[in-house]
Design a protein around this motif. Structure first.
Motif, PDB file in Angstrom:
ATOM      1  N   UNK A  81       0.811  -1.226   0.000  1.00 12.22           N
ATOM      2  CA  UNK A  81       0.000   0.000   0.000  1.00 12.22           C
ATOM      3  C   UNK A  81       0.840   1.269   0.000  1.00 12.22           C
ATOM      4  N   UNK A  82       1.958   1.248  -0.733  1.00  9.37           N
ATOM      5  CA  UNK A  82       2.831   2.423  -0.777  1.00  9.37           C
ATOM      6  C   UNK A  82       2.284   3.461  -1.755  1.00  9.37           C
ATOM      7  N   UNK A  83       2.290   4.704  -1.331  1.00  9.42           N
ATOM      8  CA  UNK A  83       1.957   5.820  -2.214  1.00  9.42           C
ATOM      9  C   UNK A  83       2.678   7.060  -1.698  1.00  9.42           C
ATOM     10  N   UNK A  84       2.979   7.991  -2.595  1.00 13.26           N
ATOM     11  CA  UNK A  84       3.742   9.162  -2.178  1.00 13.26           C
ATOM     12  C   UNK A  84       3.245  10.399  -2.923  1.00 13.26           C
ATOM     13  N   UNK A  85       3.941  11.513  -2.684  1.00 15.68           N
ATOM     14  CA  UNK A  85       3.585  12.757  -3.354  1.00 15.68           C
ATOM     15  C   UNK A  85       2.474  13.537  -2.678  1.00 15.68           C
ATOM     16  N   UNK A  86       2.177  13.263  -1.411  1.00 14.29           N
ATOM     17  CA  UNK A  86       1.124  13.976  -0.687  1.00 14.29           C
ATOM     18  C   UNK A  86       1.675  15.255  -0.055  1.00 14.29           C
TER      19      UNK A  86
ATOM     20  N   UNK B 189       3.341   7.179   2.312  1.00 15.02           N
ATOM     21  CA  UNK B 189       2.737   6.289   3.298  1.00 15.02           C
ATOM     22  C   UNK B 189       2.764   4.858   2.773  1.00 15.02           C
ATOM     23  N   UNK B 190       2.791   3.918   3.698  1.00 14.69           N
ATOM     24  CA  UNK B 190       2.682   2.500   3.368  1.00 14.69           C
ATOM     25  C   UNK B 190       1.919   1.839   4.505  1.00 14.69           C
TER      26      UNK B 190
ATOM     27  N   UNK C 178      -3.000  12.041  10.490  1.00 15.86           N
ATOM     28  CA  UNK C 178      -2.440  13.079   9.637  1.00 15.86           C
ATOM     29  C   UNK C 178      -3.388  13.276   8.459  1.00 15.86           C
ATOM     30  N   UNK C 179      -3.620  14.548   8.114  1.00 16.32           N
ATOM     31  CA  UNK C 179      -4.494  14.860   6.979  1.00 16.32           C
ATOM     32  C   UNK C 179      -3.622  15.294   5.807  1.00 16.32           C
ATOM     33  N   UNK C 180      -3.794  14.595   4.697  1.00 15.68           N
ATOM     34  CA  UNK C 180      -2.967  14.813   3.514  1.00 15.68           C
ATOM     35  C   UNK C 180      -3.813  15.331   2.367  1.00 15.68           C
TER      36      UNK C 180
END
Length: 681
Positions: A594-599, A668-669, A611-613
C-alpha cells in the motif's frame, strides 16, 4: 577490483604492461574462452606466462606474433621478470632488426641466442609476423631440447637440424604429437595462424609433460590464519607467515580456508583463490566429536579413519583462539581447550552458546579443520560510548565503540546517529563490528506460553500470535551488552506473563530478554541509496537507509530483497528457511504494501493520532496507529523527530521553529508514514 600498487614489469603475450588484480580473478572476456581450454588459459595466468591486457581481457581468439611468443618463452624459461638489456644487440645480424618494437628487442634477442627463433634464409627475424600452429610447436620443442646436435638428419650430402630442411614440417608435427603438445586441440591446418587460447593449451601441455624443462611460478598453498597491516596496507597472513595483499577482498571469504597463489622470484604473480575447502554453515552447538567422528548434527564431516590425520584452527572474533591443535576424541586431563574436543566441550557449556552461528571448514589438502565463529552480541545504544577514529587530523570513517564491559570495537555504521535506547544485533569480527540486525520489541501480550511439569522437570514452550514459534535462548551476559539487562530463562519469561510491565526482546526466532520499551512489531527501512557488489558469486546490496527512524547502513543479499528501489519502504525480517543463496537467518527486505507518495501535508499533530494529507485537491486522513513515523531532511541528509512537527493551516513548525510548509511531502505505506522536508537548492 583494486589494482596492486606495484605494476609488474612483465610485458604480456600482447605488447602491454601487466597489471595484477587482487581478487578471485576472471577475465572480462571469460565467456569467449572455449570451456575445454579455460583450465589452460588460467593455468598460464597463474604461472605469470600469459596474463591478458591491461583491461583485464585475454582475447582468446586473437592471433599471436613472434615477438609476443619470445616474451612468453622468456617467462617460461627464466626466473624473474626483467630481461637483460644486452640481448637486443644480438639482433643486428638480421636485415629487419629495425622493425622489432622496442619493448620486445631484448626478448627477441634472448630467443635468438637460445635458438628459439633463428630467422629465415633471407636473414629476417620477422618479429611482427603471426605464428602458426607448427611454428608454435617448434618453439616449444626447441625449449624442451628436442632439437640438438645429436638429433639431425641428412638429405643426400646435406645435414639439417631437425626443424630445418625439407622434413622440418613432418618432424615438427610428429614430435608435437609424441610430446602431447596438441592434446585437446582440433587442428585441421598446422600452417594456420594459432590463436592465443590454443597457444595457452600447447604451453599447458608442454609444461605438464616436461615440467623440468621450464621455470614456471611456484604455487603457494596454506591456510589464511588472520590479517596484518604493514605500512598502512592490509594483508592476509598465512600460517607460514607469508603476507598477501587483501585489496578489496572480503576477509570472511578467506579466513580459515586453504588458499593458493603463485610466486616467482619472491614476487606475487597471480591472484589468490580458495582450494580444497568445503564450508558448512551451522551452529556451535551442532558441532560434535562423537564415536570417533567429527559431525555437524547427524552428518559425518570427517570419518573415524581420517580424524587423526587432521588438526584444527579455531577463529573467534576474527582472531585465532586455538592454533594447530589436535582434534581429539575426549577431554584432556586438565579439561581445557588443548584439543578441539576440549574446546567444543568448554564452549558448548557456556549458557546460550549453542544457538550462535559458526562455519566449519574442511581443508582436505592441508588436513586442517577450521571453525570460524563470530558471535552475534546484543547491545543497546544507551550503554555504549562512541568516538570517531582520527588518523592524524583526518576522520577515517570508522567509529570506536566502547561496550559496557570495556571492550572497544570499530563499526562502520554511525551508531551515534541511532536514537538512544535502540537495540542492535552486532557481529564481532576481531576489532570490527558489523550491525546485522535490530532486535524487535514485541508486546508481551502476544506471547502465549505453556508449562508441563514442575521444578527442574518443568518444560516450557512459547508462541507469538498463536503461530510463530519462539525458541527461547538463555543468553549469557557474554552476548548481551547492557547495564540493565535482565538475563532471561524459560522460567523467568513464563513468570513475566503475570505482568511486569515489560515487553519481550526478540532477534530472529530467539527471545533474548525483557524490555520496558513500547512494542515495535516490525522493523521498517526506507532505502535512500544503494550499491551492488559480488562476493563468492553472490550479489550483495549495501544500502544507505533509514531504519526505524535512524540513519544507518544495511547489507543484504540481492535475492533477499524484493523490488529494490530508492525511496521505497521495506519490512526487515529474517529468512526462516534456506532458499537458493538466501540462507536461514539471512536478513530479508520485503517491499511494504500500500505504498503511495507525493502527498502535501494539510494538518499534522501527533497528539490527534492522525495526519491529513492532500493530493490532486483531494484530502485523505491517515491513522498513525501501528505506523512507524519517519522524518527526513533531504538537503542535510538527517532525520528529525516527526513527533515535534506541527502543521496547522498555513503554519508549520519543527522543534518549535517555523519551517516552510511547501517543502513538506509525505509517503505512506502499510507500516510507515515518511515525512520529507526538501527546501531545494
Amino acid at each position: 577490483m583494486k589494482k596492486f600498487a606495484k605494476l609488474l614489469s612483465m610485458v604480456l603475450a600482447v605488447a602491454m604492461v601487466l597489471t595484477m588484480f587482487v581478487g578471485a580473478f576472471e577475465y572480462k572476456d571469460d565467456a569467449a574462452i572455449d570451456e575445454d581450454k579455460a583450465e589452460a588459459v588460467y593455468a598460464v595466468y597463474d604461472w605469470a606466462v600469459m596474463q591478458g591486457n591491461d583491461k583485464g581481457e585475454f582475447n582468446p581468439k586473437g592471433l599471436l606474433t613472434r615477438d609476443e611468443m619470445s616474451k612468453i618463452m622468456y617467462a617460461l624459461k627464466e626466473v624473474g621478470l626483467d630481461v637483460a638489456s644486452y640481448y637486443g644487440g644480438f639482433l643486428s645480424v638480421f636485415t629487419d632488426a629495425a622493425k622489432v618494437p622496442n619493448w620486445s628487442k631484448n626478448y627477441m634477442g634472448y630467443a635468438y641466442i637460445q635458438n628459439i627463433f633463428i630467422g629465415n634464409d633471407q636473414k629476417q627475424i620477422n618479429a611482427l609476423g603471426n605464428l602458426s600452429y607448427v611454428q608454435a610447436a617448434i618453439v616449444l620443442l626447441r625449449a624442451m631440447g628436442m632439437e640438438n646436435a645429436n638429433n639431425t638428419y641428412k638429405v643426400g650430402d646435406v645435414e639439417y637440424n631437425r626443424y630445418e630442411g625439407p622434413k622440418w614440417f613432418n618432424n615438427a608435427v610428429a614430435d608435437g604429437i609424441t610430446n602431447k603438445l596438441f592434446e585437446d586441440l582440433d587442428i585441421s591446418d598446422f600452417k594456420a595462424n594459432i590463436t592465443r587460447e590454443d597457444v595457452a593449451v600447447m604451453i599447458y601441455n608442454a609444461v605438464s609433460t616436461n615440467k623440468a624443462k621450464f621455470k614456471v611460478a611456484d604455487k603457494m598453498n596454506d591456510i589464511v590464519v588472520g590479517t596484518e597491516t604493514k605500512d598502512k596496507v592490509d594483508y592476509f597472513e598465512l600460517a607460514d607467515g607469508t603476507l598477501y595483499p587483501i585489496g578489496d577482498l572480503k576477509v570472511a571469504d578467506y579466513i580459515g580456508k586453504e588458499v593458493e597463489f603463485s610466486m616467482e622470484d619472491k614476487e606475487i604473480v597471480s591472484t589468490i583463490k580458495v582450494v580444497n575447502s568445503t564450508s558448512i554453515d551451522t551452529t556451535i552447538g551442532a558441532i560434535v566429536i562423537k564415536d570417533g567422528e567429527l559431525k555437524v548434527g547427524s552428518d559425518v564431516i570427517v570419518k573415524k579413519a581420517d580424524l587423526s590425520k587432521y588438526s584444527a584452527y579455531v577463529f573467534q572474533n576474527g582472531a585465532i583462539d586455538e592454533e594447530n591443535i589436535e582434534i581429539g576424541t575426549e577431554k584432556n586431563a586438565a579439561g581445557t581447550k588443548t584439543n578441539l574436543y576440549g574446546w567444543l566441550d568448554v564452549e558448548a557449556n557456556r549458557t546460550g552458546f549453542d544457538f550462535q552461528n559458526a562455519t566449519v571448514i574442511v581443508n582436505s589438502g592441508k588436513k586442517i579443520i577450521s571453525i570460524v565463529y563470530n558471535p552475534v552480541v546484543f547491545v543497546n545504544t544507551a550503554n555504549v560510548v562512541v568516538k570517531p577514529e582520527v588518523d592524524g587530523k583526518v576522520l577515517t570513517g570508522k567509529y570506536q565503540v566502547t561496550l559496557p564491559d570495556g571492550v572497544t570495537v570499530y563499526v562502520p555504521e554511525l551508531i551515534n546517529e541511532l536514537p538512544n535506547n535502540t537495540w542492535l544485533a552486532v557481529s564481532l569480527n576481531g576489532d570490527t563490528a558489523e550491525i546485522v540486525g535490530f532486535p524487535k520489541i514485541v508486546d508481551i501480550s502476544k506471547l502465549s506460553a505453556t508449562k508441563k511439569g514442575s521444578g527442574v522437570n518443568a518444560v516450557y514452550s512459547f508462541t507469538v500470535d498463536g503461530s510463530t514459534a519462539i525458541n527461547v535462548a538463555d543468553v549469557a551476559s557474554a552476548f548481551v551488552y547492557s547495564k540493565d539487562y535482565q538475563n532471561i530463562t524459560d522460567e523467568t519469561l513464563y513468570n513475566a506473563l503475570a505482568g511486569t510491565g515489560k515487553n519481550i526482546l526478540v532477534f530472529e526466532d530467539k527471545i533474548i530478554g525483557l524490555d520496558s520499551q513500547v512494542s515495535q512489531d516490525v522493523s521498517i527501512a526506507v532505502v535512500l541509496d544503494y550499491v551492488s557488489s559480488y562476493s563468492g558469486g553472490i550479489e550483495y546490496v549495501t544500502m544507505d537507509a533509514i531504519v526505524d527512524g535512524a540513519l544507518t547502513q544495511l547489507t543484504a543479499k540481492a535475492d533477499a530483497i524484493t523490488g529494490l528501489a530508492v525511496g521505497k519502504v521495506y519490512v526487515i525480517d529474517y529468512a526462516d528457511a534456506d532458499d537458493g543463496d538466501v540462507k536461514k537467518g539471512d536478513m530479508t527486505l520485503t517491499l511494504d504494501s500500500n505504498f503511495s507518495d507525493g502527498y502535501a501535508v494539510k494538518q499534522f499533530v501527533t497528539a490527534l493520532g492522525e495526519i491529513t494529507l492532500n493530493k490532486a485537491s483531494a484530502d485523505r486522513t491517515v491513522s498513525l496507529t501501528g505506523k512507524t513515523l519517519i522524518g527526513y531532511d533531504v538537503q542535510t541528509n538527517t532525520v528529525f523527530d516527526v513527533n515535534n512537527l506541527v502543521v496547522i493551516g498555513d503554519s508549520a513548525k519543527l522543534d518549535g521553529k517555523n519551517i516552510y510548509k511547501g517543502a513538506l511531502s509525505v509517503a505512506i505505506s502499510q507500516h510507515a508514514v515518511i515525512v520529507l522536508y526538501d527546501i531545494g537548492e
